[in-house]
Design a protein around this motif. Structure first.
Motif, PDB file in Angstrom:
ATOM      1  N   PRO A  60     -37.809  -5.498 -40.222  1.00  0.00           N
ATOM      2  CA  PRO A  60     -36.364  -5.752 -40.274  1.00  0.00           C
ATOM      3  C   PRO A  60     -35.853  -6.307 -38.942  1.00  0.00           C
ATOM      4  O   PRO A  60     -36.452  -6.057 -37.897  1.00  0.00           O
ATOM      5  N   PHE A  61     -34.758  -7.016 -38.984  1.00  0.00           N
ATOM      6  CA  PHE A  61     -34.172  -7.550 -37.755  1.00  0.00           C
ATOM      7  C   PHE A  61     -33.800  -6.408 -36.826  1.00  0.00           C
ATOM      8  O   PHE A  61     -33.327  -5.376 -37.264  1.00  0.00           O
ATOM      9  N   GLY A  62     -34.021  -6.631 -35.555  1.00  0.00           N
ATOM     10  CA  GLY A  62     -33.667  -5.610 -34.577  1.00  0.00           C
ATOM     11  C   GLY A  62     -34.771  -4.613 -34.319  1.00  0.00           C
ATOM     12  O   GLY A  62     -34.657  -3.779 -33.433  1.00  0.00           O
ATOM     13  N   VAL A  63     -35.861  -4.664 -35.084  1.00  0.00           N
ATOM     14  CA  VAL A  63     -36.972  -3.740 -34.852  1.00  0.00           C
ATOM     15  C   VAL A  63     -38.070  -4.474 -34.096  1.00  0.00           C
ATOM     16  O   VAL A  63     -38.386  -5.616 -34.393  1.00  0.00           O
ATOM     17  N   GLU A  64     -38.628  -3.798 -33.104  1.00  0.00           N
ATOM     18  CA  GLU A  64     -39.677  -4.377 -32.296  1.00  0.00           C
ATOM     19  C   GLU A  64     -40.961  -4.385 -33.139  1.00  0.00           C
ATOM     20  O   GLU A  64     -41.402  -3.321 -33.577  1.00  0.00           O
ATOM     21  N   PRO A  65     -41.575  -5.554 -33.398  1.00  0.00           N
ATOM     22  CA  PRO A  65     -42.694  -5.583 -34.353  1.00  0.00           C
ATOM     23  C   PRO A  65     -43.931  -4.808 -33.921  1.00  0.00           C
ATOM     24  O   PRO A  65     -44.722  -4.411 -34.761  1.00  0.00           O
ATOM     25  N   HIS A  66     -44.096  -4.538 -32.616  1.00  0.00           N
ATOM     26  CA  HIS A  66     -45.244  -3.725 -32.203  1.00  0.00           C
ATOM     27  C   HIS A  66     -45.044  -2.277 -32.642  1.00  0.00           C
ATOM     28  O   HIS A  66     -45.985  -1.521 -32.760  1.00  0.00           O
ATOM     29  N   GLU A  67     -43.785  -1.874 -32.809  1.00  0.00           N
ATOM     30  CA  GLU A  67     -43.498  -0.474 -33.115  1.00  0.00           C
ATOM     31  C   GLU A  67     -43.140  -0.269 -34.582  1.00  0.00           C
ATOM     32  O   GLU A  67     -42.732   0.810 -34.982  1.00  0.00           O
ATOM     33  N   PHE A  68     -43.287  -1.313 -35.381  1.00  0.00           N
ATOM     34  CA  PHE A  68     -42.898  -1.240 -36.778  1.00  0.00           C
ATOM     35  C   PHE A  68     -43.796  -0.276 -37.542  1.00  0.00           C
ATOM     36  O   PHE A  68     -45.001  -0.238 -37.349  1.00  0.00           O
ATOM     37  N   GLU A  69     -43.181   0.510 -38.410  1.00  0.00           N
ATOM     38  CA  GLU A  69     -43.907   1.462 -39.248  1.00  0.00           C
ATOM     39  C   GLU A  69     -43.462   1.184 -40.681  1.00  0.00           C
ATOM     40  O   GLU A  69     -42.326   1.447 -41.036  1.00  0.00           O
ATOM     41  N   ILE A 270     -34.569 -10.714 -33.716  1.00  0.00           N
ATOM     42  CA  ILE A 270     -33.185 -10.934 -33.306  1.00  0.00           C
ATOM     43  C   ILE A 270     -32.355  -9.854 -33.976  1.00  0.00           C
ATOM     44  O   ILE A 270     -32.807  -9.217 -34.921  1.00  0.00           O
ATOM     45  N   SER A 271     -31.157  -9.634 -33.479  1.00  0.00           N
ATOM     46  CA  SER A 271     -30.342  -8.569 -34.066  1.00  0.00           C
ATOM     47  C   SER A 271     -29.689  -9.091 -35.343  1.00  0.00           C
ATOM     48  O   SER A 271     -29.516 -10.290 -35.509  1.00  0.00           O
ATOM     49  N   PRO A 272     -29.344  -8.164 -36.253  1.00  0.00           N
ATOM     50  CA  PRO A 272     -28.675  -8.597 -37.483  1.00  0.00           C
ATOM     51  C   PRO A 272     -27.383  -9.367 -37.177  1.00  0.00           C
ATOM     52  O   PRO A 272     -27.030 -10.296 -37.894  1.00  0.00           O
ATOM     53  N   GLU A 273     -26.713  -9.006 -36.055  1.00  0.00           N
ATOM     54  CA  GLU A 273     -25.472  -9.700 -35.683  1.00  0.00           C
ATOM     55  C   GLU A 273     -25.755 -11.161 -35.351  1.00  0.00           C
ATOM     56  O   GLU A 273     -25.017 -12.058 -35.745  1.00  0.00           O
ATOM     57  N   ARG A 279     -27.388 -17.478 -34.928  1.00  0.00           N
ATOM     58  CA  ARG A 279     -28.120 -17.706 -33.672  1.00  0.00           C
ATOM     59  C   ARG A 279     -29.589 -17.330 -33.884  1.00  0.00           C
ATOM     60  O   ARG A 279     -29.881 -16.241 -34.364  1.00  0.00           O
ATOM     61  N   GLY A 280     -30.492 -18.207 -33.543  1.00  0.00           N
ATOM     62  CA  GLY A 280     -31.899 -17.932 -33.790  1.00  0.00           C
ATOM     63  C   GLY A 280     -32.805 -18.552 -32.749  1.00  0.00           C
ATOM     64  O   GLY A 280     -32.412 -18.722 -31.586  1.00  0.00           O
TER      65      GLY A 280
END
Lengths: 302, 267
Positions: A60-69, A270-273, A279-280
């Protein structure tokens, strides 16, 4: 009594089964469903797919992909997908096995966007941060386009067209970086994590990361001291903080050396905002460029 | 002069580490005497849930962590009065707190990077604010312990006769647990859960084993804890290993040494 209970349990499980098989039934199969592992891959795939396919990001946006569970609902959502696009180079290794079980291998196509890209190997692991090089990102776009076209051959023409346009935008960005970073007084890029390997390979900077490739790595006391010494010796003038990551060690180095803290978005997410504001990748890469021009003391005019 | 002290982050690691060690090891002596060595670990995990709640509700995480662990400390006390053993009460709250933190973190869609420093707080990245907090709140905690010292001591060794002689044992116990909760949360932010629980359990265990009086045990506990911080940080710096891990190794070595020393002393 136990009989009634058993009958009840049977009825209940049938009910559940009925509901879930209904939910798993094919949705209107008009568009190809593409699962992209995380932000940059999502961004590239979306740029190529345009309106023709539905692209979503697993992380999901805003989540760091190394820490994704991944959660069970992520696995369920992936079952609806036709194509899974990965960044590759080990980036998704920690969690992808939990998401794409064996029984799905036959149906789900899996594409590795890093295919054919010469990887940087550092301390035994591949550096996955390919997307930060607009030059190599063009190869990723090419790989993703091929995967899309194979999954949906009728759309090939559309994908080719969109990918061509997208690659031209990346090539323009690459040229802009090359030009802007060609006349810098400083070359050492002091940054929170080892994310700028490919980037610096392209633009002639020298990465000085505080932590390793993964955001979970922590530097030791001697490593911190070594970086402080390096910053002093090499007369580095800025330290780059990455968003979405643990900033404590960069703060330590920044305090210790009095270097100017600047930001560098390594676009792991990127953040959901930001997504809502449109912005990307390109917007943040432009911001990165401005920030680098300041910290590396680049002067285009001269 | 050792070159290790030329870095501000190492100076802060020594200062913050030793302060947290002094605070935890003092509280530790009271807790270990009551067979509550795991109390610190339990509270730290509960406050992990509190930190996650704070991050989710966007309030200062240390405040929500403190609220959680104080409530948990009082609950442990209540559960004990309901004849649930202290270790069981801790085990229940421990798992609950950790699970709550994990659930809240996954529900929020991720603030992993913000949560980790609270869980594994790093002794190498102590901020000035952390240092100030531990000096002020830690000082207050130690002052509170000192002013109730005699009564606490009495209640720790012999609850029954303390109660008989009119000492408000329940209130004192609650006070001790609340002070412990404050100590744990504060130190956790500075040095992380691993160090907090070892600061509470190991120095006190060594000290109680080797000392002849309570005062002696308090002093020994403080000395063991701070010496281990210093030894661990030196090892971490010169051998390039994890600072937190090296400190716990130093504590474990001290424990092993105390077993040998103890053997000779008590034939």
């Amino acid at each position: 009594m136990p009989k009634t209970l058993a009958a009840f349990a049977l009825a209940f499980s049938l009910l559940i089964y009925g509901c879930s098989s209904q939910a798993q039934g094919e949705p209107q199969k008009s568009r190809l469903v593409v699962a992209a592992s995380f932000y940059p891959i999502y961004e590239f795939a979306k740029g190529i797919a345009g309106e023709r396919a539905h692209v979503y990001s697993i992380v999901p946006f805003g989540v760091e992909p190394h820490e994704f569970e991944p959660s069970p609902s992520d696995a369920k959502r992936l079952r609806q997908a036709d194509l899974l696009v990965l960044n590759g180079a080990g980036m998704e290794l920690a969690w992808i096995g939990k998401l794409a079980p064996e029984d799905q291998k036959g149906r789900l196509r899996i594409a590795d966007a890093s295919e054919g890209i010469p990887l940087i190997i550092s301390q035994g692991s591949a550096d996955p941060h390919i997307w930060l090089s607009p030059k190599l990102a063009q190869m990723q776009v090419e790989n993703i386009k091929e995967a899309l076209a194979q999954a949906d051959p009728e759309g090939r023409e559309q994908y080719e067209k969109n990918a061509g346009e997208y690659r031209r935008r990346l090539a323009k960005l690459d040229a802009k970086f090359r030009q802007a970073l060609s006349a810098c007084k400083k070359r050492d890029l002091l940054i929170t994590h080892a994310t700028v390997g490919y980037f610096c390979q392209d633009y002639g900077c020298n990465p000085v990361p505080i932590s390793g490739l993964s955001h979970a790595d922590e530097p030791s006391a001697s490593k911190l001291a070594e970086i402080v010494e390096l910053a002093r010796q090499k007369n580095i003038s800025a330290i780059y903080f990455e968003s979405l990551s643990d900033q404590r060690f960069a703060e330590v180095v920044s305090k210790e050396t009095g270097l100017k803290p600047l930001s560098f978005n390594s676009l792991h997410g990127i953040s959901p905002e930001d997504e809502a504001k449109g912005r990307g990748y390109f917007e943040f890469m432009e911001e990165n460029l401005e920030s680098l021009k300041e910290g590396l003391e680049c002067d285009e005019g001269s | 002069m050792l070159d290790i002290f030329q870095y501000a982050f190492m100076q802060k690691a020594f200062a913050g580490g030793i302060l947290a060690a002094l605070l935890c090891s003092t509280i530790g002596v009271f807790l270990v005497l009551r067979r509550m060595a795991l109390f610190g670990d339990g509270l730290a995990h509960i406050s992990f849930g509190g930190v996650a709640a704070g991050l989710l509700l966007k309030i200062y995480p240390l405040a929500s962590a403190l609220a959680f662990s104080v409530i948990a400390a009082i609950s442990i006390q209540k559960l004990k009065q309901m004849k649930i053993r202290g270790d069981s009460a801790i085990a229940v709250l421990f798992s609950f707190g950790l699970a709550l933190g994990v659930v809240l973190a996954s529900a929020s869609g991720g603030f992993g990077a913000d949560l980790m420093p609270y869980l594994f707080g790093s002794i190498l990245a102590i901020s000035d604010a952390d240092l100030l907090a531990i000096i002020l709140i830690g000082g207050t905690t130690l002052a509170a312990l000192a002013s109730f010292y005699r009564q606490l001591l009495y209640a720790s060794f012999d609850e029954e006769s303390a109660r008989a002689s009119g000492i408000p044992v329940e209130r004192l116990n609650a006070l001790l647990l609340v002070l412990a909760a404050i100590t744990v949360v504060l130190s956790m932010k500075v040095v992380g859960i691993l160090l907090v629980s070892s600061f509470i359990a190991i120095p006190a265990t060594i000290a109680i084993r080797l000392s002849k009086s309570f005062t002696q045990a308090l002093a020994a506990s403080a000395i063991v804890a701070s010496a281990s911080v210093a030894a661990g940080l030196l090892a971490a710096y010169y051998f390039g290993v994890s600072a937190g891990g090296a400190i716990v190794m130093a504590l474990a070595l001290a424990f092993a040494a105390s077993l040998l020393a103890g053997k000779e002393g008590n034939p």
